[in-house]
Design an enzyme around this catalytic site. Structure first.
Site, PDB file in Angstrom:
ATOM      1  N   HIS A   1      21.167  25.729  80.435  1.00 12.89           N
ATOM      2  CA  HIS A   1      20.593  25.990  78.956  1.00 12.89           C
ATOM      3  C   HIS A   1      21.778  26.760  77.980  1.00 12.89           C
ATOM      4  CE1 HIS A   1      16.753  25.281  80.908  1.00 12.89           C
ATOM      5  NE2 HIS A   1      16.741  24.425  79.895  1.00 12.89           N
TER       6      HIS A   1
ATOM      7  N   GLU B   1      22.570  17.363  74.866  1.00 16.61           N
ATOM      8  CA  GLU B   1      21.218  17.106  74.515  1.00 16.61           C
ATOM      9  C   GLU B   1      21.167  17.773  73.123  1.00 16.61           C
ATOM     10  OE1 GLU B   1      19.050  19.429  77.448  1.00 16.61           O
ATOM     11  OE2 GLU B   1      18.504  20.688  76.000  1.00 16.61           O
TER      12      GLU B   1
ATOM     13  N   ARG C   1      24.668  13.590  77.682  1.00 15.76           N
ATOM     14  CA  ARG C   1      23.105  13.625  77.755  1.00 15.76           C
ATOM     15  C   ARG C   1      22.660  13.540  76.349  1.00 15.76           C
ATOM     16  NH1 ARG C   1      19.595  15.719  80.276  1.00 15.76           N
ATOM     17  NH2 ARG C   1      19.057  17.243  79.166  1.00 15.76           N
TER      18      ARG C   1
ATOM     19  N   TYR D   1      13.545  30.943  80.700  1.00 16.12           N
ATOM     20  CA  TYR D   1      13.561  29.692  79.989  1.00 16.12           C
ATOM     21  C   TYR D   1      13.538  28.455  81.153  1.00 16.12           C
ATOM     22  CZ  TYR D   1      13.612  25.656  77.010  1.00 16.12           C
ATOM     23  OH  TYR D   1      13.485  24.598  76.317  1.00 16.12           O
TER      24      TYR D   1
ATOM     25  N   GLU E   1      16.333  11.737  82.448  1.00 17.26           N
ATOM     26  CA  GLU E   1      15.383  12.953  82.566  1.00 17.26           C
ATOM     27  C   GLU E   1      13.771  12.485  82.285  1.00 17.26           C
ATOM     28  OE1 GLU E   1      16.221  16.059  79.811  1.00 17.26           O
ATOM     29  OE2 GLU E   1      14.821  17.490  80.721  1.00 17.26           O
TER      30      GLU E   1
ATOM     31  N   GLU F   1      24.190  21.438  84.123  1.00 20.02           N
ATOM     32  CA  GLU F   1      23.875  20.952  82.889  1.00 20.02           C
ATOM     33  C   GLU F   1      24.189  22.031  81.931  1.00 20.02           C
ATOM     34  OE1 GLU F   1      20.053  19.104  82.313  1.00 20.02           O
ATOM     35  OE2 GLU F   1      19.990  19.858  80.221  1.00 20.02           O
TER      36      GLU F   1
HETATM   37  C1  CS2 Z   1      16.010  21.116  78.402  1.00 17.17           C
HETATM   38  C2  CS2 Z   1      14.731  21.198  77.426  1.00 17.17           C
HETATM   39  O1  CS2 Z   1      15.071  19.080  79.344  1.00 17.17           O
HETATM   40  C3  CS2 Z   1      16.068  19.813  79.198  1.00 17.17           C
HETATM   41  O2  CS2 Z   1      17.320  19.719  79.778  1.00 17.17           O
HETATM   42  O3  CS2 Z   1      17.067  21.809  78.036  1.00 17.17           O
HETATM   43  O4  CS2 Z   1      13.654  21.872  77.776  1.00 17.17           O
HETATM   44  C4  CS2 Z   1      15.128  21.340  76.147  1.00 17.17           C
HETATM   45  O5  CS2 Z   1      15.528  22.846  75.861  1.00 17.17           O
HETATM   46  C5  CS2 Z   1      14.061  21.139  74.957  1.00 17.17           C
HETATM   47  O6  CS2 Z   1      14.080  19.825  75.131  1.00 17.17           O
HETATM   48  C6  CS2 Z   1      14.480  21.612  73.587  1.00 17.17           C
HETATM   49  O7  CS2 Z   1      13.621  20.927  72.563  1.00 17.17           O
HETATM   50 MG    MG Z   2      18.662  20.699  79.109  1.00 15.39          MG
END
Ligand code: CS2
Ligand code: MG
Length: 424
Positions: free
Chosen positions: A234, A284, A305, A181, A361, A258
């Protein structure tokens, strides 16, 4: 006492007579489209014809928010005063029995964002001026360099630095795993929601922990230290594994590490903090100030975030930022492609105004997305500028949007090598 220009009116929605609405909301439309990926957008129109947009996109759960807005929120907005931004937030949050959670908070965010857009247009001012004006020259953003292996990652970091980025997030494929990922086929426009039924990725913590220090070390060795380097875990490690990774990356001088551990395991950050000075960012998937409280109060993180779209809109995101500022925690708003140009614009207006902005970001949207959402924000010299148009500076091209109907798309899931499920 009646407000200027207002007198008690028996027509206000629900309850006893109220002060007459200054700018009553007449229409609430939910627009679902898929120009390259799915987006949900709320458009509010006032009686005097001013429109405001709010992003309501929740990756892989788009239709849940669309239904929540259409069925439960929109009917309560008609006749409501568009200038009452705080009161509307309180009505939708505090007035509700079921609180928080991504669906609810994304819906509230969409309403709130649209109301700020309307306010800006009424005033003839960009939203950041209403938020107190610029605190900085521009919004420093980070781009996403990623590669299947270290050689490809180095090429991608070079590309971002050549494009003028001052900050780069680096992700690399883990040897022996068929997909990782954060590592995409298309390098500039990254879209993780890649299939109707979730793709299954493979995961090995041991291999990951071996691969990352070597890859990030190679980035520093090749390109030096004159730019900010970030990495996203992640949510995949346990606290002690994250502590070990953070410590092993100290020589790389990361801007941040992160989401080292799953979001619900907030106590884990205490342990990470005891072992490493690598700065930590998370948030996030957090949706309210209450979700961030311990992390901020105990100074367990350096960057929060949360985003405008998933944490209750500009009104609530501003509150989170102000709370974080008290504890010297800075912001680093989520800005992946699933946050629409409407959300990105709202984030930029906030980023440029608040004192404790850290970084933003910025994953570029596809050309189709940019065409459906014409916007005034611009990238130059590693920074985004929100633009000077009144409101948020984003519109939606309805005709074009209709040519990109919704397509089911999900984020992948993650299994260990023995077939058991691992954290997202
Ligand atoms: C990630 C994203 O941008 C990030 O930091 O973690 O890819 C995230 O997983 C996606 O926005 C999920 O919707
Ligand atoms: Mg992220």
């Amino acid at each position: 006492m009646p407000e200027a220009g207002g007198a008690p009116s028996p027509e206000a929605p629900g309850g006893p007579p109220r002060i007459e609405a200054v700018e009553p909301i007449e229409r609430a439309e939910v627009i679902v489209c898929s120009p390259g990926r799915n987006f949900v957008t709320l458009r509010l129109t006032t009686r005097s014809g001013i429109t405001g947009l709010g992003d309501a996109t929740l990756n892989g759960r788009e239709l849940a928010v669309a239904a929540y807005l259409r069925d439960h929120v929109a009917p309560t907005l008609i006749g409501r005063d568009a200038t009452r931004i705080e009161d509307t937030w309180q009505y939708l949050y505090r007035g509700g029995y079921w609180r928080r959670g991504p669906v609810t908070m994304t819906a509230i965010a969409a309403v709130d964002t649209a109301l700020w857009d309307i306010l800006g247009k009424r005033a003839g001012l960009p939203v950041h001026e209403l938020l107190g004006g610029r605190s900085r020259d521009g919004v420093t953003v980070y781009g996403h360099a990623n590669g299947e292996d270290v050689a490809e990652l180095l090429d991608q970091v070079a590309t971002y630095l050549e494009r003028g980025y001052r900050a780069v997030r680096a992700q690399v494929g883990v040897p022996g795993l068929r997909s990782t990922y954060g590592v995409s086929r298309d390098k500039l426009f990254y879209e993780p929601a890649d299939a109707a039924i979730p793709t299954e990725n493979l995961w090995s913590t041991e291999r990951y922990l071996r691969a990352i220090p070597a890859a990030l070390g190679a980035v520093r060795e090749r390109f030096g230290f004159e730019f900010a380097l970030l990495h996203d875990v992640h949510h995949r490690l346990s606290p002690i594994e994250a502590a070990r990774l953070g410590r092993s990356l100290e020589a790389c001088d990361l801007f941040w590490m992160e989401d080292p551990v799953p979001a619900e395991l907030q106590e884990g950050y205490r342990l990470i903090r005891q072992h490493t000075t690598t700065p930590i960012a998370t948030g996030e998937v957090l949706t309210s100030i209450w979700d961030c409280r311990t992390l901020i109060e105990e100074q367990l993180i350096d960057y929060i975030r949360t985003s405008v779209v998933h944490a209750g809109g500009i009104t609530h995101q501003r509150r989170i930022a102000a709370f974080a500022d008290t504890y010297r925690v800075r912001t680093g708003s989520h800005g992946a492609t699933d946050l629409s140009p409407v959300c990105l614009a709202a984030a930029l207006h906030l980023d440029i105004a608040i004192p404790n902005f850290g970084i933003q970001e910025y994953m570029r949207h596809s050309e189709e997305t940019d065409a459906v959402f014409p916007h005034s924000y611009r990238f130059a010299d590693g920074m985004l500028q929100p633009g000077a148009d009144p409101g948020l500076g984003v519109t939606i091209d309805d005709g074009l949007a209709a040519r990109f109907p919704y397509r089911p798309a999900s984020l992948p899931v993650n299994r260990r090598l023995d077939g058991s499920m691992h954290d997202w």
